[in-house]
Design a protein around this motif. Structure first.
Motif, mmCIF file in Angstrom:
data_model
loop_
_atom_site.group_PDB
_atom_site.id
_atom_site.type_symbol
_atom_site.label_atom_id
_atom_site.label_comp_id
_atom_site.label_asym_id
_atom_site.label_seq_id
_atom_site.Cartn_x
_atom_site.Cartn_y
_atom_site.Cartn_z
ATOM 1 N N GLY A 102 0.832 -1.185 0.068
ATOM 2 C CA GLY A 102 -0.170 -0.068 -0.037
ATOM 3 C C GLY A 102 0.679 1.141 -0.163
ATOM 4 N N ALA A 103 1.865 1.203 -0.876
ATOM 5 C CA ALA A 103 2.776 2.413 -0.846
ATOM 6 C C ALA A 103 2.493 3.570 -1.529
ATOM 7 C CB ALA A 103 3.997 1.816 -1.582
ATOM 8 N N GLY A 104 1.309 3.639 -2.104
ATOM 9 C CA GLY A 104 0.769 4.730 -3.150
ATOM 10 C C GLY A 104 0.765 6.048 -2.243
ATOM 11 N N GLU A 116 3.275 -1.776 -9.343
ATOM 12 C CA GLU A 116 1.941 -1.615 -9.820
ATOM 13 C C GLU A 116 1.131 -3.024 -9.179
ATOM 14 O OE1 GLU A 116 -1.684 -0.479 -12.679
ATOM 15 O OE2 GLU A 116 0.530 0.106 -12.963
ATOM 16 N N GLY A 117 0.282 -3.368 -8.483
ATOM 17 C CA GLY A 117 -0.324 -4.712 -8.285
ATOM 18 C C GLY A 117 -0.731 -4.799 -6.923
ATOM 19 N N LEU A 118 -1.293 -5.928 -6.546
ATOM 20 C CA LEU A 118 -1.591 -6.423 -5.323
ATOM 21 C C LEU A 118 -0.045 -7.169 -4.730
ATOM 22 C CD1 LEU A 118 -4.971 -7.542 -5.740
ATOM 23 C CD2 LEU A 118 -4.301 -5.076 -4.968
ATOM 24 N N PRO A 166 -1.983 -0.928 -5.840
ATOM 25 C CA PRO A 166 -2.661 -1.045 -7.207
ATOM 26 C C PRO A 166 -2.929 0.001 -7.985
ATOM 27 C CG PRO A 166 -4.086 -1.090 -5.272
ATOM 28 C CD PRO A 166 -2.652 -1.230 -4.946
ATOM 29 N N SER A 167 -2.602 1.309 -7.614
ATOM 30 C CA SER A 167 -2.914 2.363 -8.268
ATOM 31 C C SER A 167 -1.580 3.098 -8.900
ATOM 32 C CB SER A 167 -3.706 3.446 -7.301
ATOM 33 O OG SER A 167 -3.748 4.776 -8.012
#
Length: 221
Positions: A49-51, A96-98, A73-74
């Motif tokens: 969840g590094a966004g 990017e991804g889970l 994911p974003s």
């Protein structure tokens, strides 16, 4: 997760967490200190969840020898993370991804801040198992997110909205956020959150943070 594909939502992201999460900055610093208890000076840390990059920046500034792998994911939020990190960006590899997009590791530690409450219970359990699988034995894992006793859900979400309003968020925006969170997020109770960590194989699960509707734990792989 759709909100984080909205350019305006992405631009506002850095401003909102400190006004909506009690003790946000201190919670991040505590997360860094908990990782540092066992992580070496040259640790490689997984950030799920590094966004946005807020957590990455705190960790990178506090521990100049650490490097990071960030997953989110974003794509828009990862772009914001690169901007937030600035000159520190060369110490982070962003994917990017889970969780399945993360390298196998093994990592010296991991964090997941304000993310797990977005994930349905079954997928959350799998995600925790995959994080643990990527950690070295005994490595620390720090999590924090919405965690509310199920029979007090409305009460604590009302207090969340009241805190946001007192911190300068428009009242209608805070109430709208409260309604959306209550209707859409798969929030678990503190007991359920701790049990999921244990079921994933983590040991020594300990509460380190509580701020109104939010809880945070440290655990060991």
């Amino acid at each position: 997760m759709d909100a984080f594909s909205d350019p305006q939502a992405v631009a506002r992201y850095a401003d909102n967490p400190p006004r909506m999460v009690p003790g946000y900055a201190d919670m991040q610093r505590m997360a860094m200190l908990l990782l540092a208890e066992r992580a070496p000076d040259d640790a490689q840390v997984l950030v799920l969840g590094a966004g946005g990059g807020l957590e990455l920046k705190v960790l990178a500034e506090g521990q100049p020898g650490w490097s990071f792998v960030g997953v989110d994911p974003s794509a828009s939020m990862l772009d914001l993370a690169r901007l937030t990190l600035g000159g520190l960006v060369n110490r982070a590899r962003l994917h990017e991804g889970l969780i399945d997009s993360a390298p196998e590791g093994p990592f010296d530690g991991a964090t997941c801040i304000l993310t797990l409450h977005l994930i349905e219970r079954q997928e959350r359990a799998r995600t925790l198992q995959e994080v643990r699988r990527r950690l070295k034995p005994g490595a620390p894992f720090v999590v924090a997110h919405f965690s509310i006793p199920q029979d007090e859900r409305d009460l604590w979400l009302s207090r969340y909205a009241a805190f946001a309003t007192a911190s300068g968020i428009d009242r209608s925006q805070a109430e709208s956020a409260k309604t959306g969170i209550g209707e859409r997020l798969p929030i678990l109770s503190p007991e359920e959150d701790k049990a999921l960590l244990q079921e994933a194989g983590f040991t020594g699960v300990s509460l380190f943070y509580a701020g109104f509707a939010f809880r945070g734990w440290v655990a060991w792989a």
